[in-house]
Motif scaffolding. Structure first.
Motif, PDB file in Angstrom:
ATOM      1  N   LEU A  48       0.687  -1.079   0.129  1.00  0.00           N
ATOM      2  CA  LEU A  48      -0.106   0.302  -0.033  1.00  0.00           C
ATOM      3  C   LEU A  48       0.933   1.257  -0.140  1.00  0.00           C
ATOM      4  CD1 LEU A  48      -2.554  -0.888   2.505  1.00  0.00           C
ATOM      5  CD2 LEU A  48      -2.909  -1.037   0.346  1.00  0.00           C
ATOM      6  N   ILE A  49       0.456   2.330  -0.516  1.00  0.00           N
ATOM      7  CA  ILE A  49       1.187   3.506  -0.570  1.00  0.00           C
ATOM      8  C   ILE A  49       0.232   4.553   0.302  1.00  0.00           C
ATOM      9  CG2 ILE A  49       1.943   5.445  -2.289  1.00  0.00           C
ATOM     10  CD1 ILE A  49       2.098   3.434  -4.494  1.00  0.00           C
ATOM     11  N   LEU A  50       0.882   5.141   1.260  1.00  0.00           N
ATOM     12  CA  LEU A  50       0.554   6.131   1.904  1.00  0.00           C
ATOM     13  C   LEU A  50       0.527   7.589   1.261  1.00  0.00           C
ATOM     14  CD1 LEU A  50      -0.601   7.150   4.794  1.00  0.00           C
ATOM     15  CD2 LEU A  50       1.648   7.605   5.239  1.00  0.00           C
ATOM     16  N   VAL A  51      -0.723   8.088   1.141  1.00  0.00           N
ATOM     17  CA  VAL A  51      -0.708   9.539   0.679  1.00  0.00           C
ATOM     18  C   VAL A  51      -1.005  10.479   1.830  1.00  0.00           C
ATOM     19  CG1 VAL A  51      -1.804  10.845  -1.192  1.00  0.00           C
ATOM     20  CG2 VAL A  51      -1.384   8.360  -1.566  1.00  0.00           C
ATOM     21  N   GLU A  52      -0.320  11.305   2.003  1.00  0.00           N
ATOM     22  CA  GLU A  52      -0.747  12.391   2.862  1.00  0.00           C
ATOM     23  C   GLU A  52      -1.510  13.495   2.248  1.00  0.00           C
ATOM     24  OE1 GLU A  52       0.192  12.883   6.191  1.00  0.00           O
ATOM     25  OE2 GLU A  52       1.247  11.050   6.375  1.00  0.00           O
ATOM     26  N   THR A  53      -2.815  13.848   3.013  1.00  0.00           N
ATOM     27  CA  THR A  53      -3.554  14.914   2.050  1.00  0.00           C
ATOM     28  C   THR A  53      -3.415  16.156   2.775  1.00  0.00           C
ATOM     29  OG1 THR A  53      -5.281  14.107   3.571  1.00  0.00           O
ATOM     30  CG2 THR A  53      -5.368  13.131   1.378  1.00  0.00           C
ATOM     31  N   ALA A  54      -2.506  16.261   3.863  1.00  0.00           N
ATOM     32  CA  ALA A  54      -2.466  17.699   4.458  1.00  0.00           C
ATOM     33  C   ALA A  54      -1.644  18.406   3.703  1.00  0.00           C
ATOM     34  CB  ALA A  54      -2.107  17.187   5.985  1.00  0.00           C
ATOM     35  N   ARG A  55      -0.446  17.854   3.124  1.00  0.00           N
ATOM     36  CA  ARG A  55       0.792  18.429   2.402  1.00  0.00           C
ATOM     37  C   ARG A  55       0.114  18.611   1.001  1.00  0.00           C
ATOM     38  NH1 ARG A  55       6.170  15.630   3.068  1.00  0.00           N
ATOM     39  NH2 ARG A  55       5.253  13.739   3.484  1.00  0.00           N
ATOM     40  N   PRO A  56       0.610  19.618   0.222  1.00  0.00           N
ATOM     41  CA  PRO A  56       0.387  19.650  -1.170  1.00  0.00           C
ATOM     42  C   PRO A  56       0.944  18.663  -1.807  1.00  0.00           C
ATOM     43  CG  PRO A  56       1.841  21.560  -0.276  1.00  0.00           C
ATOM     44  CD  PRO A  56       1.459  20.614   0.862  1.00  0.00           C
ATOM     45  N   LEU A  57      -0.094  17.916  -2.887  1.00  0.00           N
ATOM     46  CA  LEU A  57       0.303  16.846  -3.385  1.00  0.00           C
ATOM     47  C   LEU A  57       1.346  17.089  -4.511  1.00  0.00           C
ATOM     48  CD1 LEU A  57      -2.976  14.836  -3.538  1.00  0.00           C
ATOM     49  CD2 LEU A  57      -1.048  14.469  -2.105  1.00  0.00           C
ATOM     50  N   PRO A  58       1.520  18.186  -5.328  1.00  0.00           N
ATOM     51  CA  PRO A  58       2.353  18.270  -6.318  1.00  0.00           C
ATOM     52  C   PRO A  58       3.981  18.317  -5.788  1.00  0.00           C
ATOM     53  CG  PRO A  58       0.781  19.881  -6.626  1.00  0.00           C
ATOM     54  CD  PRO A  58       0.365  19.144  -5.278  1.00  0.00           C
ATOM     55  N   THR A  59       4.152  18.569  -4.629  1.00  0.00           N
ATOM     56  CA  THR A  59       5.392  18.677  -4.085  1.00  0.00           C
ATOM     57  C   THR A  59       5.796  17.400  -3.360  1.00  0.00           C
ATOM     58  OG1 THR A  59       4.789  19.823  -2.024  1.00  0.00           O
ATOM     59  CG2 THR A  59       5.494  21.158  -3.685  1.00  0.00           C
TER      60      THR A  59
END
Length: 70
Positions: A48-59
């Protein structure tokens, strides 16, 4: 109280018997088995890949976005 406002009325015994006979004469409902949904497609069992939604995704630097180092 509501119970004091209700009055008992006598039922028509002939009407009750007639309705009970009509209900007994009706055929039993046919049981239709439930059709199962098709099995879901096999999902990827990879990590699984953890995706942080609190940080801006493009960076956000994900491992699959980086070219493999040779």
């Amino acid at each position: 109280m509501l119970c004091r406002q209700l009055q008992w009325v006598q039922s028509n015994a002939d009407a009750i018997r007639r309705v009970q006979e009509e209900l007994a004469a009706q055929p039993a409902p046919i049981h239709v088995p439930r059709e199962r949904k098709p099995a879901p497609k096999q999902l990827d069992d990879g990590p699984l890949i953890l995706v942080e939604t609190a940080r801006p995704l493009p960076t956000l630097q994900l491992p699959e976005n980086n070219p493999p180092a040779h």
